[in-house]
Design a protein around this motif. Structure first.
Motif, PDB file in Angstrom:
ATOM      1  N   MET A   1       4.439   0.753  -9.655  1.00  0.00           N
ATOM      2  CA  MET A   1       3.152   1.376  -9.976  1.00  0.00           C
ATOM      3  C   MET A   1       3.268   2.255 -11.223  1.00  0.00           C
TER       4      MET A   1
ATOM      5  N   GLY B   1      -0.933   4.994  -8.382  1.00  0.00           N
ATOM      6  CA  GLY B   1      -1.057   3.538  -8.279  1.00  0.00           C
ATOM      7  C   GLY B   1      -1.099   2.913  -9.667  1.00  0.00           C
TER       8      GLY B   1
ATOM      9  N   GLY C   1       8.027   9.983  -8.969  1.00  0.00           N
ATOM     10  CA  GLY C   1       8.333  11.175  -8.187  1.00  0.00           C
ATOM     11  C   GLY C   1       7.616  11.152  -6.862  1.00  0.00           C
TER      12      GLY C   1
ATOM     13  N   ALA D   1       5.257  13.041  -3.894  1.00  0.00           N
ATOM     14  CA  ALA D   1       4.196  14.036  -3.689  1.00  0.00           C
ATOM     15  C   ALA D   1       4.709  15.252  -2.937  1.00  0.00           C
ATOM     16  N   GLU D   2       5.767  15.059  -2.152  1.00  0.00           N
ATOM     17  CA  GLU D   2       6.311  16.149  -1.346  1.00  0.00           C
ATOM     18  C   GLU D   2       7.115  17.135  -2.179  1.00  0.00           C
TER      19      GLU D   2
ATOM     20  N   GLY E   1       0.021   9.980  -6.632  1.00  0.00           N
ATOM     21  CA  GLY E   1      -0.083   8.614  -6.069  1.00  0.00           C
ATOM     22  C   GLY E   1      -1.029   7.795  -6.925  1.00  0.00           C
TER      23      GLY E   1
ATOM     24  N   PRO F   1       3.849   0.390  -3.193  1.00  0.00           N
ATOM     25  CA  PRO F   1       3.589  -0.974  -3.661  1.00  0.00           C
ATOM     26  C   PRO F   1       4.713  -1.512  -4.539  1.00  0.00           C
TER      27      PRO F   1
ATOM     28  N   ASP G   1       3.818   8.737  -9.155  1.00  0.00           N
ATOM     29  CA  ASP G   1       3.863   7.796  -8.033  1.00  0.00           C
ATOM     30  C   ASP G   1       5.324   7.571  -7.657  1.00  0.00           C
ATOM     31  N   HIS G   2       5.568   7.282  -6.361  1.00  0.00           N
ATOM     32  CA  HIS G   2       6.963   7.051  -5.952  1.00  0.00           C
ATOM     33  C   HIS G   2       7.352   5.573  -6.036  1.00  0.00           C
TER      34      HIS G   2
ATOM     35  N   TYR H   1      -3.383  -3.556  -7.348  1.00  0.00           N
ATOM     36  CA  TYR H   1      -3.622  -2.279  -8.033  1.00  0.00           C
ATOM     37  C   TYR H   1      -3.917  -2.419  -9.518  1.00  0.00           C
TER      38      TYR H   1
ATOM     39  N   HIS I   1     -10.512   0.580  -5.418  1.00  0.00           N
ATOM     40  CA  HIS I   1     -10.870   1.949  -5.002  1.00  0.00           C
ATOM     41  C   HIS I   1     -11.827   2.617  -5.979  1.00  0.00           C
TER      42      HIS I   1
ATOM     43  N   ALA J   1       0.791  -1.233   0.000  1.00  0.00           N
ATOM     44  CA  ALA J   1       0.000   0.000   0.000  1.00  0.00           C
ATOM     45  C   ALA J   1       0.825   1.285   0.000  1.00  0.00           C
ATOM     46  N   ARG J   2       1.803   1.418   0.897  1.00  0.00           N
ATOM     47  CA  ARG J   2       2.508   2.712   1.002  1.00  0.00           C
ATOM     48  C   ARG J   2       3.416   2.950  -0.197  1.00  0.00           C
TER      49      ARG J   2
ATOM     50  N   SER K   1      -6.235   9.786  -4.733  1.00  0.00           N
ATOM     51  CA  SER K   1      -7.162   8.746  -4.297  1.00  0.00           C
ATOM     52  C   SER K   1      -6.471   7.768  -3.347  1.00  0.00           C
ATOM     53  N   ILE K   2      -6.897   7.775  -2.084  1.00  0.00           N
ATOM     54  CA  ILE K   2      -6.371   6.850  -1.055  1.00  0.00           C
ATOM     55  C   ILE K   2      -4.845   6.943  -0.965  1.00  0.00           C
TER      56      ILE K   2
HETATM   57  C1  LIG Z   1      -3.242   2.814  -1.618  1.00  0.00           C
HETATM   58  S1  LIG Z   1      -2.408   3.199  -3.099  1.00  0.00           S
HETATM   59  C2  LIG Z   1      -3.684   4.056  -4.037  1.00  0.00           C
HETATM   60  C3  LIG Z   1      -3.398   4.020  -5.525  1.00  0.00           C
HETATM   61  C4  LIG Z   1      -4.444   4.700  -6.403  1.00  0.00           C
HETATM   62  N1  LIG Z   1      -4.449   6.140  -6.196  1.00  0.00           N
HETATM   63  C5  LIG Z   1      -5.797   4.092  -6.148  1.00  0.00           C
HETATM   64  O1  LIG Z   1      -6.710   4.781  -5.675  1.00  0.00           O
HETATM   65  O2  LIG Z   1      -5.969   2.888  -6.455  1.00  0.00           O
HETATM   66  C6  LIG Z   1      -1.369   4.531  -2.607  1.00  0.00           C
HETATM   67  C7  LIG Z   1      -0.433   4.974  -3.724  1.00  0.00           C
HETATM   68  O3  LIG Z   1       0.184   6.192  -3.362  1.00  0.00           O
HETATM   69  C8  LIG Z   1       1.570   6.110  -3.633  1.00  0.00           C
HETATM   70  N2  LIG Z   1       2.231   7.020  -2.699  1.00  0.00           N
HETATM   71  C9  LIG Z   1       2.157   6.987  -1.343  1.00  0.00           C
HETATM   72  N3  LIG Z   1       2.879   7.996  -0.807  1.00  0.00           N
HETATM   73  C10 LIG Z   1       3.416   8.688  -1.864  1.00  0.00           C
HETATM   74  C11 LIG Z   1       4.261   9.817  -1.958  1.00  0.00           C
HETATM   75  N4  LIG Z   1       4.699  10.450  -0.868  1.00  0.00           N
HETATM   76  N5  LIG Z   1       4.631  10.259  -3.178  1.00  0.00           N
HETATM   77  C12 LIG Z   1       4.189   9.612  -4.302  1.00  0.00           C
HETATM   78  N6  LIG Z   1       3.397   8.520  -4.278  1.00  0.00           N
HETATM   79  C13 LIG Z   1       3.011   8.062  -3.067  1.00  0.00           C
HETATM   80  C14 LIG Z   1       1.921   4.641  -3.441  1.00  0.00           C
HETATM   81  O4  LIG Z   1       3.097   4.271  -4.108  1.00  0.00           O
HETATM   82  C15 LIG Z   1       0.673   3.960  -3.976  1.00  0.00           C
HETATM   83  O5  LIG Z   1       0.754   3.702  -5.371  1.00  0.00           O
END
Ligand SMILES: C[S@@+](CC[C@H](N)C(=O)[O-])C[C@H]1O[C@@H](n2cnc3c(N)ncnc32)[C@H](O)[C@@H]1O
Length: 190
Positions: free
Chosen positions: A72, A48, A88, A90-91, A46, A8, A67-68, A17, A23, A5-6, A106-107
């Motif tokens: 994904m 995914g 990349g 999100a920060e 993010g 993937p 996404d990081h 995913y 989701h 999840a954090r 999303s999530i």
């Molecule tokens: C639970 S998944 C949700 C994926 C997609 N948005 C969805 O709704 O199915 C969380 C996603 O956020 C990405 N993610 C989490 N923290 C992130 C960050 N700081 N920067 C970029 N991506 C991040 C993860 O790699 C993962 O693909």
């Protein structure tokens, strides 16, 4: 759990995913809120496996995912040909100021240790008048299948008003939080 999840990675993450219904409640709520038009430029933070990107493309908008997780990014590129997908954080969004008219998340918010920094980045890369829609897991879902332990204890939950305040502190306007059975939809604009 973090590899699923954090950030993937691995076969299980691709299965989770890559699923068509992953989701879907959040994706629908975000896309309904953003009402994308062909002239929009959307960033999905993010992203995914890229299903929101895929659905957003049908609006005719220009669509970018970030996404990081390398896995994904690869999956999103496969699932949403036509979208640009970048690796990349999100920060520190790797885009110039005012690059987008709309942002989706999303999530993802649940996983962010510094949510205000991420919302400030979102504001920076949005054009004036741009809109943000994010969907996150509400505190009432802690410990349920939507947010099982031990994941729940490592994530961030916010009451509706706390969530709205984070967006205001990041300088966003017209902040609204709607809480439904599946989670919280936050909408805001620049
Ligand atoms: C639970 S998944 C949700 C994926 C997609 N948005 C969805 O709704 O199915 C969380 C996603 O956020 C990405 N993610 C989490 N923290 C992130 C960050 N700081 N920067 C970029 N991506 C991040 C993860 O790699 C993962 O693909």
């Amino acid at each position: 759990m973090d590899r699923v999840a954090r950030r993937p990675a691995g076969r299980r993450a691709r299965e989770v995913y890559g699923a068509d219904d992953i989701h879907d409640f959040a994706r629908r709520a975000i896309l309904d809120a953003l009402t994308l038009e062909p002239e929009d430029r959307l960033l999905d933070v993010g992203c995914g496996g890229g299903l929101l990107l895929r659905d957003a493309l049908s609006s005719g908008a220009t669509v970018t995912g970030l996404d990081h997780s390398e896995e994904m990014v690869r999956l999103a590129r496969e699932r949403s040909p036509g979208a640009e997908v970048v690796l990349g954080s999100a920060e520190q969004l790797p885009f110039p100021d005012a690059s987008f008219t709309a942002i989706a998340m999303s999530i993802v918010f649940f996983f962010l240790p510094d949510p205000i920094a991420v919302l400030c980045e979102c504001r920076r890369v949005l054009l004036l008048g741009g809109r943000l829609a994010l969907y996150t897991t509400s505190p009432s879902l802690r410990g349920t299948p939507a947010a099982p332990e031990p994941l729940a204890s490592r994530g961030q939950f916010y009451e509706d008003e706390e969530l709205a305040e984070l967006a205001r502190l990041a300088g966003l306007a017209a902040v609204v939080v709607v809480n439904d059975d599946c989670g919280q939809l936050l909408t805001a604009s620049t």
